[in-house]
Enzyme design. Structure first.
Site, PDB file in Angstrom:
ATOM      1  N   ARG A  80      10.518   1.236   0.155  1.00 42.12           N
ATOM      2  CA  ARG A  80      10.416   2.011  -1.321  1.00 42.12           C
ATOM      3  C   ARG A  80       8.578   1.603  -0.830  1.00 42.12           C
ATOM      4  O   ARG A  80       7.126   2.539  -1.539  1.00 42.12           O
ATOM      5  CB  ARG A  80      10.000   1.059  -1.979  1.00 42.12           C
ATOM      6  CG  ARG A  80      10.290   1.081  -3.650  1.00 42.12           C
ATOM      7  CD  ARG A  80      10.317   0.279  -4.066  1.00 42.12           C
ATOM      8  NE  ARG A  80      10.686  -0.600  -4.308  1.00 42.12           N
ATOM      9  CZ  ARG A  80      11.199  -1.927  -5.185  1.00 42.12           C
ATOM     10  NH1 ARG A  80      12.555  -1.188  -6.125  1.00 42.12           N
ATOM     11  NH2 ARG A  80      10.923  -3.170  -4.734  1.00 42.12           N
ATOM     12  N   LYS A 183       5.432   1.177  -6.788  1.00 42.45           N
ATOM     13  CA  LYS A 183       5.260  -0.092  -6.819  1.00 42.45           C
ATOM     14  C   LYS A 183       4.295   0.058  -6.885  1.00 42.45           C
ATOM     15  O   LYS A 183       3.595  -1.274  -5.581  1.00 42.45           O
ATOM     16  CB  LYS A 183       5.872  -0.767  -6.197  1.00 42.45           C
ATOM     17  CG  LYS A 183       5.826  -2.538  -7.024  1.00 42.45           C
ATOM     18  CD  LYS A 183       7.562  -3.304  -6.262  1.00 42.45           C
ATOM     19  CE  LYS A 183       7.676  -4.562  -6.561  1.00 42.45           C
ATOM     20  NZ  LYS A 183       7.594  -5.176  -7.792  1.00 42.45           N
ATOM     21  N   GLU A 219      13.193   0.825 -18.597  1.00 42.47           N
ATOM     22  CA  GLU A 219      13.735  -0.293 -18.381  1.00 42.47           C
ATOM     23  C   GLU A 219      12.082  -1.566 -18.438  1.00 42.47           C
ATOM     24  O   GLU A 219      11.399  -1.029 -19.558  1.00 42.47           O
ATOM     25  CB  GLU A 219      12.709  -0.229 -16.540  1.00 42.47           C
ATOM     26  CG  GLU A 219      11.568   0.179 -15.749  1.00 42.47           C
ATOM     27  CD  GLU A 219      11.064  -0.065 -14.885  1.00 42.47           C
ATOM     28  OE1 GLU A 219      11.991  -0.728 -13.900  1.00 42.47           O
ATOM     29  OE2 GLU A 219      10.510   1.081 -14.181  1.00 42.47           O
TER      30      GLU A 219
HETATM   31  N1  PLP Z   1      11.965  -2.213 -12.209  1.00 42.19           N
HETATM   32  C1  PLP Z   1      10.178  -2.963 -11.872  1.00 42.19           C
HETATM   33  C2  PLP Z   1       9.284  -2.343 -12.692  1.00 42.19           C
HETATM   34  C3  PLP Z   1      10.255  -4.332 -11.123  1.00 42.19           C
HETATM   35  O1  PLP Z   1       8.769  -4.583 -10.977  1.00 42.19           O
HETATM   36  C4  PLP Z   1      11.172  -4.643 -10.250  1.00 42.19           C
HETATM   37  C5  PLP Z   1      10.617  -5.965  -9.425  1.00 42.19           C
HETATM   38  O2  PLP Z   1      11.055  -5.107  -8.234  1.00 42.19           O
HETATM   39  C6  PLP Z   1      12.212  -3.609 -10.483  1.00 42.19           C
HETATM   40  C7  PLP Z   1      12.591  -3.171 -11.227  1.00 42.19           C
HETATM   41  C8  PLP Z   1      13.255  -4.663 -10.100  1.00 42.19           C
HETATM   42  O3  PLP Z   1      13.508  -3.399  -8.083  1.00 42.19           O
HETATM   43  P1  PLP Z   1      14.334  -4.260  -7.328  1.00 42.19           P
HETATM   44  O4  PLP Z   1      15.602  -4.580  -7.258  1.00 42.19           O
HETATM   45  O5  PLP Z   1      13.911  -3.683  -6.046  1.00 42.19           O
HETATM   46  O6  PLP Z   1      13.272  -5.591  -7.008  1.00 42.19           O
HETATM   47  C1  COI Z   2      10.725  -8.301  -7.712  1.00 43.97           C
HETATM   48  O1  COI Z   2      11.684  -8.503  -8.280  1.00 43.97           O
HETATM   49  O2  COI Z   2      10.129  -8.381  -6.928  1.00 43.97           O
HETATM   50  C2  COI Z   2       9.083  -7.995  -9.087  1.00 43.97           C
HETATM   51  O3  COI Z   2       8.225  -7.868  -8.537  1.00 43.97           O
HETATM   52  C3  COI Z   2       9.152  -7.933 -10.483  1.00 43.97           C
HETATM   53  C4  COI Z   2       8.189  -9.100 -10.865  1.00 43.97           C
HETATM   54  C5  COI Z   2       7.843 -10.373 -10.455  1.00 43.97           C
HETATM   55  C6  COI Z   2       7.074  -8.093 -10.887  1.00 43.97           C
END
Ligand code: PLP
Ligand code: COI
Length: 339
Positions: A80, A183, A219
């Site tokens: 990612r 991200k 989301e």
């Molecule tokens: N959506 C957003 C906007 C986020 O910042 C995060 C955190 O990383 C997620 C979703 C969840 O992603 P992940 O499950 O890969 O941490």
């Molecule tokens: C995560 O879940 O890892 C995130 O980055 C969410 C937030 C702290 C930006």
């Protein structure tokens, strides 16, 4: 080092021993450097500062009962970050460099990995920035990859206790064909206004809608959205949300549990039909949602009627954490040990 109260840790920054850095210059990545400074030297004309050339990741290291440290699906975070880098024209960190950086950062800060049973974990934050100077709008020619770590507790102070969230109608975190699936910091800047208002008004988070029609759920500020309807796990299909690794894993676990998984548009009205809803992410894990307020219509949707998370969300939560902490067999090959 003063003793850390592991079981009451918030989700926040704590100074640790070291961080690691690698530099992309003249078309090549340097070797990893270890630093004990919390600061980075940065050119005042760096593209990260002016034009948002910046991406980050978030993953965790978990200490098992056996004393071994586990990483969860780090390859997905590496990929990612590569997608984010490609998406905003930054130098792409190779998989091996990413792995080396996170493993080294964890090893150098072993005493900050929270002990098994405390409910805490070591959050790993890889950061990629354009640090070459530009005044015209152009990608930089120099980049830095940095990884720091911080022991953390739950993202929402409620932990696994159900939270309230507020639909945001008057701002979008990302445009339909914008950077929502990467991200990058800009998405979070765009989410701050709605997020802070939600906090002030007593909600754990804002819930964003699709930017084009404002009809479908996208989301939450820091997490994906999912819902349970009967024997179905439903989660939004949208090009402007972050492809969450937690959500992807929950979809697999839901299928393992015999649920049907649907990735599709979720109209706001459908909130009235769900049995359980939740936010999911590395930081949030699963946050069960008990109430969603739509300020545009005044409508409120209630879940967790007995004050507790629903049965399916609870099962998914236990299964996911069980794999991450090593209490459940790693049947999908998601765990990498830090030796
Ligand atoms: N959506 C957003 C906007 C986020 O910042 C995060 C955190 O990383 C997620 C979703 C969840 O992603 P992940 O499950 O890969 O941490
Ligand atoms: C995560 O879940 O890892 C995130 O980055 C969410 C937030 C702290 C930006």
């Amino acid at each position: 080092m003063t003793a850390i109260e592991w079981s009451t840790l918030p989700f926040g920054y704590m100074k640790t021993n070291y961080n690691v850095r690698a530099y992309f210059r003249e078309g090549e990545w340097s070797k990893l450097e270890i630093s004990d400074s919390e600061y980075i030297p940065i050119h005042m004309a760096a593209t990260a500062l002016h034009y948002g050339q910046q991406a980050f990741e978030g993953l965790k290291a978990y200490m098992g009962k056996d004393g071994k440290i586990r990483l969860f699906r780090w390859e997905e975070n590496a990929k990612r970050m590569q997608d984010s880098a490609n998406g905003i024209l930054m130098a792409v960190p190779p998989m091996e460099l990413f792995k080396d950086a996170i493993v080294t950062a964890v090893k150098l800060n072993k005493e900050f990995v929270p002990p098994y049973g405390t409910g805490a974990s070591l959050y790993i934050r890889p950061l990629l920035i354009g640090n070459g100077p530009r005044v015209g709008v152009k990608p930089a020619d120099e980049y830095m990859l940095l990884v720091f770590v911080s022991p953390v507790g739950p993202y929402f102070k409620e932990g696994f206790n159900p939270v309230s969230i507020q639909i945001a109608h008057d701002s979008d975190r990302a445009a339909p064909l914008g950077t929502g699936r990467y991200k990058v910091g800009g998405n979070y800047a765009a989410s701050l206004m709605a997020g802070e208002r939600a906090h002030k008004e007593g909600f754990a988070s804002a819930l964003f809608l699709d930017a084009r029609e404002k009809k479908y759920i996208d989301e939450a500020g820091p997490a994906n959205f999912f819902a349970i309807k009967g024997k179905t796990y439903i989660t939004p299909l949208s090009e402007s949300i972050l492809p969450s690794i937690t959500n992807k894993s929950l979809m697999t676990l839901a299928e393992d549990m015999g649920l049907t998984v649907e990735r599709r548009k979720i109209p706001v009205e459908e909130l009235a039909e769900f049995d359980e809803v939740g936010a999911c992410g590395t930081a949030a894990v699963i946050s069960p949602i008990r109430r969603i307020v739509d300020p545009a219509t005044g409508e409120e949707f209630f879940y967790c009627k007995d004050g507790k998370a629903g049965e399916v969300s609870t099962q998914l939560y236990k299964k996911l954490l069980g794999i991450q902490y090593g209490d459940e067999p790693d049947t999908h090959g998601w765990i990498t040990f830090v030796e």
